[in-house]
Write a protein that holds these residues in place. Sequence first.
Motif, mmCIF file in Angstrom:
data_model
loop_
_atom_site.group_PDB
_atom_site.id
_atom_site.type_symbol
_atom_site.label_atom_id
_atom_site.label_comp_id
_atom_site.label_asym_id
_atom_site.label_seq_id
_atom_site.Cartn_x
_atom_site.Cartn_y
_atom_site.Cartn_z
ATOM 1 N N SER A 130 0.845 -1.192 0.000
ATOM 2 C CA SER A 130 0.000 0.000 0.000
ATOM 3 C C SER A 130 0.880 1.241 0.000
ATOM 4 C CB SER A 130 -0.901 0.025 1.231
ATOM 5 O OG SER A 130 -1.795 -1.059 1.207
ATOM 6 N N VAL A 131 0.550 2.181 -0.876
ATOM 7 C CA VAL A 131 1.310 3.420 -0.999
ATOM 8 C C VAL A 131 0.323 4.578 -0.921
ATOM 9 C CG1 VAL A 131 2.832 4.787 -2.463
ATOM 10 C CG2 VAL A 131 3.011 2.293 -2.476
ATOM 11 N N ALA A 132 0.525 5.472 0.035
ATOM 12 C CA ALA A 132 -0.300 6.672 0.139
ATOM 13 C C ALA A 132 0.383 7.781 -0.648
ATOM 14 C CB ALA A 132 -0.463 7.079 1.599
ATOM 15 N N GLY A 133 -0.397 8.539 -1.375
ATOM 16 C CA GLY A 133 0.187 9.618 -2.162
ATOM 17 C C GLY A 133 -0.837 10.684 -2.484
ATOM 18 N N THR A 134 -0.370 11.720 -3.141
ATOM 19 C CA THR A 134 -1.242 12.817 -3.546
ATOM 20 C C THR A 134 -0.710 13.413 -4.840
ATOM 21 O OG1 THR A 134 -2.170 14.951 -2.882
ATOM 22 C CG2 THR A 134 0.072 14.480 -2.168
ATOM 23 N N ILE A 172 -6.864 1.876 -6.835
ATOM 24 C CA ILE A 172 -6.784 3.269 -6.404
ATOM 25 C C ILE A 172 -8.135 3.661 -5.831
ATOM 26 C CG2 ILE A 172 -6.533 5.667 -7.162
ATOM 27 C CD1 ILE A 172 -4.641 4.676 -9.316
ATOM 28 N N SER A 173 -8.100 4.300 -4.674
ATOM 29 C CA SER A 173 -9.329 4.855 -4.110
ATOM 30 C C SER A 173 -8.989 6.215 -3.549
ATOM 31 C CB SER A 173 -9.902 3.940 -3.030
ATOM 32 O OG SER A 173 -8.983 3.797 -1.976
ATOM 33 N N GLY A 174 -9.904 7.144 -3.704
ATOM 34 C CA GLY A 174 -9.662 8.491 -3.222
ATOM 35 C C GLY A 174 -10.646 9.463 -3.813
ATOM 36 N N SER A 175 -10.231 10.707 -3.886
ATOM 37 C CA SER A 175 -11.138 11.752 -4.341
ATOM 38 C C SER A 175 -10.820 12.260 -5.742
ATOM 39 C CB SER A 175 -11.114 12.917 -3.345
ATOM 40 O OG SER A 175 -9.802 13.434 -3.239
ATOM 41 N N LEU A 176 -9.875 11.632 -6.444
ATOM 42 C CA LEU A 176 -9.593 12.045 -7.824
ATOM 43 C C LEU A 176 -10.705 11.566 -8.743
ATOM 44 C CD1 LEU A 176 -5.825 11.082 -8.192
ATOM 45 C CD2 LEU A 176 -6.778 13.363 -7.950
ATOM 46 N N ALA A 177 -11.259 12.453 -9.529
ATOM 47 C CA ALA A 177 -12.269 12.050 -10.492
ATOM 48 C C ALA A 177 -11.580 11.387 -11.682
ATOM 49 C CB ALA A 177 -13.068 13.255 -10.965
ATOM 50 N N SER A 178 -11.976 10.182 -12.005
ATOM 51 C CA SER A 178 -11.452 9.425 -13.151
ATOM 52 C C SER A 178 -9.927 9.323 -13.155
ATOM 53 C CB SER A 178 -11.934 10.039 -14.471
ATOM 54 O OG SER A 178 -13.332 10.111 -14.505
ATOM 55 N N PRO A 179 -9.339 8.678 -12.135
ATOM 56 C CA PRO A 179 -7.879 8.534 -12.123
ATOM 57 C C PRO A 179 -7.398 7.719 -13.317
ATOM 58 C CG PRO A 179 -8.881 7.126 -10.455
ATOM 59 C CD PRO A 179 -9.967 7.973 -11.020
ATOM 60 N N ALA A 212 -5.222 2.353 -17.842
ATOM 61 C CA ALA A 212 -6.610 2.185 -17.403
ATOM 62 C C ALA A 212 -7.117 3.528 -16.898
ATOM 63 C CB ALA A 212 -6.708 1.133 -16.304
ATOM 64 N N ILE A 213 -8.433 3.698 -16.996
ATOM 65 C CA ILE A 213 -9.101 4.919 -16.537
ATOM 66 C C ILE A 213 -10.151 4.516 -15.511
ATOM 67 C CG2 ILE A 213 -10.524 6.887 -17.211
ATOM 68 C CD1 ILE A 213 -9.276 6.577 -20.042
ATOM 69 N N GLY A 214 -10.111 5.150 -14.337
ATOM 70 C CA GLY A 214 -11.054 4.848 -13.270
ATOM 71 C C GLY A 214 -12.381 5.566 -13.447
ATOM 72 N N ASN A 215 -13.242 5.412 -12.468
ATOM 73 C CA ASN A 215 -14.577 6.017 -12.549
ATOM 74 C C ASN A 215 -14.593 7.412 -11.923
ATOM 75 O OD1 ASN A 215 -14.870 5.713 -9.724
ATOM 76 N ND2 ASN A 215 -15.783 3.681 -9.963
ATOM 77 N N ALA A 216 -15.709 8.087 -12.091
ATOM 78 C CA ALA A 216 -15.849 9.465 -11.611
ATOM 79 C C ALA A 216 -15.788 9.555 -10.090
ATOM 80 C CB ALA A 216 -17.161 10.067 -12.120
ATOM 81 N N ALA A 217 -16.020 8.447 -9.390
ATOM 82 C CA ALA A 217 -15.983 8.437 -7.924
ATOM 83 C C ALA A 217 -14.556 8.354 -7.386
ATOM 84 C CB ALA A 217 -16.796 7.265 -7.390
ATOM 85 N N GLY A 218 -13.559 8.244 -8.276
ATOM 86 C CA GLY A 218 -12.166 8.228 -7.843
ATOM 87 C C GLY A 218 -11.587 6.854 -7.611
ATOM 88 N N ASN A 219 -12.217 5.818 -8.152
ATOM 89 C CA ASN A 219 -11.736 4.452 -7.949
ATOM 90 C C ASN A 219 -11.254 3.846 -9.258
ATOM 91 O OD1 ASN A 219 -12.595 4.358 -5.150
ATOM 92 N ND2 ASN A 219 -14.667 4.324 -5.981
ATOM 93 N N LEU A 220 -10.223 3.037 -9.152
ATOM 94 C CA LEU A 220 -9.692 2.313 -10.307
ATOM 95 C C LEU A 220 -9.176 0.983 -9.820
ATOM 96 C CD1 LEU A 220 -7.545 3.586 -13.172
ATOM 97 C CD2 LEU A 220 -6.765 1.595 -11.904
#
Length: 114
Positions: A32-36, A80-87, A105-113
């Motif tokens: 697990s890696v935390a980042g911003t 990936i989980s967080g607050s980024l829209a479409s990571p 890959a492109i995640g969903n609008a909720a910030g998950n991939l």
Amino acid sequence: MFAQGDDCATAQNIGSLPAPAACPSGNGTTVSVAGTNIGATSPNPYTYLLGCQPAGNQAAPALDVWYSFTATGNLVNINISGSLASPNVAMWSGTCGNLVGFDCAIGNAAGNLT
């Protein structure tokens, strides 16, 4: 202020991933890696991939962060989980001056991939 691993040359090195388990599982231990991406910038020229899963092209340019690791198996699972829209995630191999892209890959609008 700069984000961690703001470009290929300053990628945050995660090191060697844990060796995968024997078949049939084949999965290694979770890392697990935390980042911003706060303070991230878009390098110029911007390197990106086309034809990402589930559909579309990697956002370009984008405020990106880079991570590097050494694979010890032939499969990597990224969540990936967080607050980024479409990571967006792109996988590259090689050196910064000679990158070869092989998947994205492109995640969903909720910030998950996954």
